[in-house]
Each structure stands twice: as structure tokens, then as C-alpha cells.
Design a protein around this motif. Sequence first.
Motif, short mmCIF file in Angstrom:
data_model
loop_
_atom_site.label_atom_id
_atom_site.label_comp_id
_atom_site.label_asym_id
_atom_site.label_seq_id
_atom_site.Cartn_x
_atom_site.Cartn_y
_atom_site.Cartn_z
N VAL A 38 0.86 -1.19 0.00
CA VAL A 38 0.00 0.00 0.00
C VAL A 38 0.89 1.23 0.00
O VAL A 38 1.92 1.25 0.69
N VAL A 39 0.53 2.23 -0.79
CA VAL A 39 1.27 3.49 -0.81
C VAL A 39 0.30 4.65 -0.58
O VAL A 39 -0.91 4.50 -0.74
N THR A 40 0.86 5.77 -0.23
CA THR A 40 0.07 6.99 -0.09
C THR A 40 0.22 7.79 -1.37
O THR A 40 1.33 7.97 -1.87
N VAL A 41 -0.92 8.24 -1.89
CA VAL A 41 -0.92 9.08 -3.08
C VAL A 41 -1.66 10.37 -2.76
O VAL A 41 -2.46 10.44 -1.84
N ALA A 42 -1.37 11.39 -3.57
CA ALA A 42 -2.09 12.65 -3.47
C ALA A 42 -2.71 12.93 -4.83
O ALA A 42 -2.01 12.89 -5.85
N LEU A 52 1.04 26.89 -0.40
CA LEU A 52 2.37 26.36 -0.10
C LEU A 52 2.36 24.84 0.05
O LEU A 52 3.38 24.19 -0.11
N THR A 53 1.19 24.28 0.37
CA THR A 53 1.09 22.83 0.53
C THR A 53 0.41 22.17 -0.68
O THR A 53 -0.06 21.05 -0.59
N ARG A 54 0.41 22.87 -1.80
CA ARG A 54 -0.10 22.33 -3.06
C ARG A 54 0.94 22.57 -4.15
O ARG A 54 0.80 23.49 -4.97
N CYS A 64 -0.89 21.40 -13.00
CA CYS A 64 -1.85 20.99 -11.99
C CYS A 64 -1.21 21.17 -10.61
O CYS A 64 -0.02 21.40 -10.49
N ARG A 65 -2.03 21.06 -9.61
CA ARG A 65 -1.57 21.14 -8.21
C ARG A 65 -1.75 19.78 -7.56
O ARG A 65 -2.75 19.09 -7.79
N ILE A 66 -0.77 19.40 -6.77
CA ILE A 66 -0.81 18.15 -6.01
C ILE A 66 -1.45 18.47 -4.66
O ILE A 66 -0.93 19.29 -3.90
N LEU A 67 -2.59 17.86 -4.38
CA LEU A 67 -3.39 18.20 -3.20
C LEU A 67 -3.01 17.34 -2.00
O LEU A 67 -3.60 16.31 -1.72
N LEU A 68 -2.02 17.81 -1.25
CA LEU A 68 -1.53 17.04 -0.11
C LEU A 68 -2.58 16.88 0.99
O LEU A 68 -2.57 15.90 1.72
#
Length: 105
Positions: A38-42, A52-54, A64-68
Motif C-alpha cells: 500500500v502506498v500513499t498518493v495525493a 504552499l502545501t499544493r 496541476c496542483r498536487i493536493l496534499l
Amino acid sequence: MLRKGSIFHVTLPARSDHTQQGRRYAVVVTATSFIGSVVTVAPTSTSARASLTRPEAEIDGRKCRILLEQMLAVDIAKLTQWVGILEDDELDALDDALRLYHGLL
């Protein structure tokens, strides 16, 4: 290739809240040395506001923006549609954003 920064097409389940759903790109955010079954994806979004967190990435020619804030666990058996991998500068931005998001700065 499955490692941190790998990009996959995923289909997220339909929900009635503000979380991402449907077919979209997702970026693996699990450290490569910890990848198991299992992995964590955003998930990503082309319309999300800057933060700052995208961190921003270009995937298939689209910004695109990575939605943490919407990270989720995914069984690696479901990651079958590999798209590519983040560029080095995008991976650095992802690492910086992950540290900030988790309060490690």
C-alpha cells in the motif's frame, strides 16, 4: 516504475463532500524505501488554488496542483496506469510541501 514521485491515472470513488473524485492523476508521496503493498498518493487538480502545501507539476502538458490535504492510501495492485514521474525540481517542491504540511519545518 513505482517510487516516490510516480504519477498514475486513478479513479477515486464518488463522494458527496469536497474531496476529489473520478478519474484523475495521483502522485505517489510514500518514501521509496517504505513502499510495500500500500502506498500513499495525493490526487491532483487543474483548478485548485495555489498554496504552499499544493506544489505545482506539469503532467501530460497540463499544469496541476498536487493536493496534499487529500492524501489517501491505495493498494499498489490498483496502480496499473503509469503516466510518468515528477521532474527533479517538482519532486523537490513536493518534498518541501510535505515537510510544511506535516509541520516538519
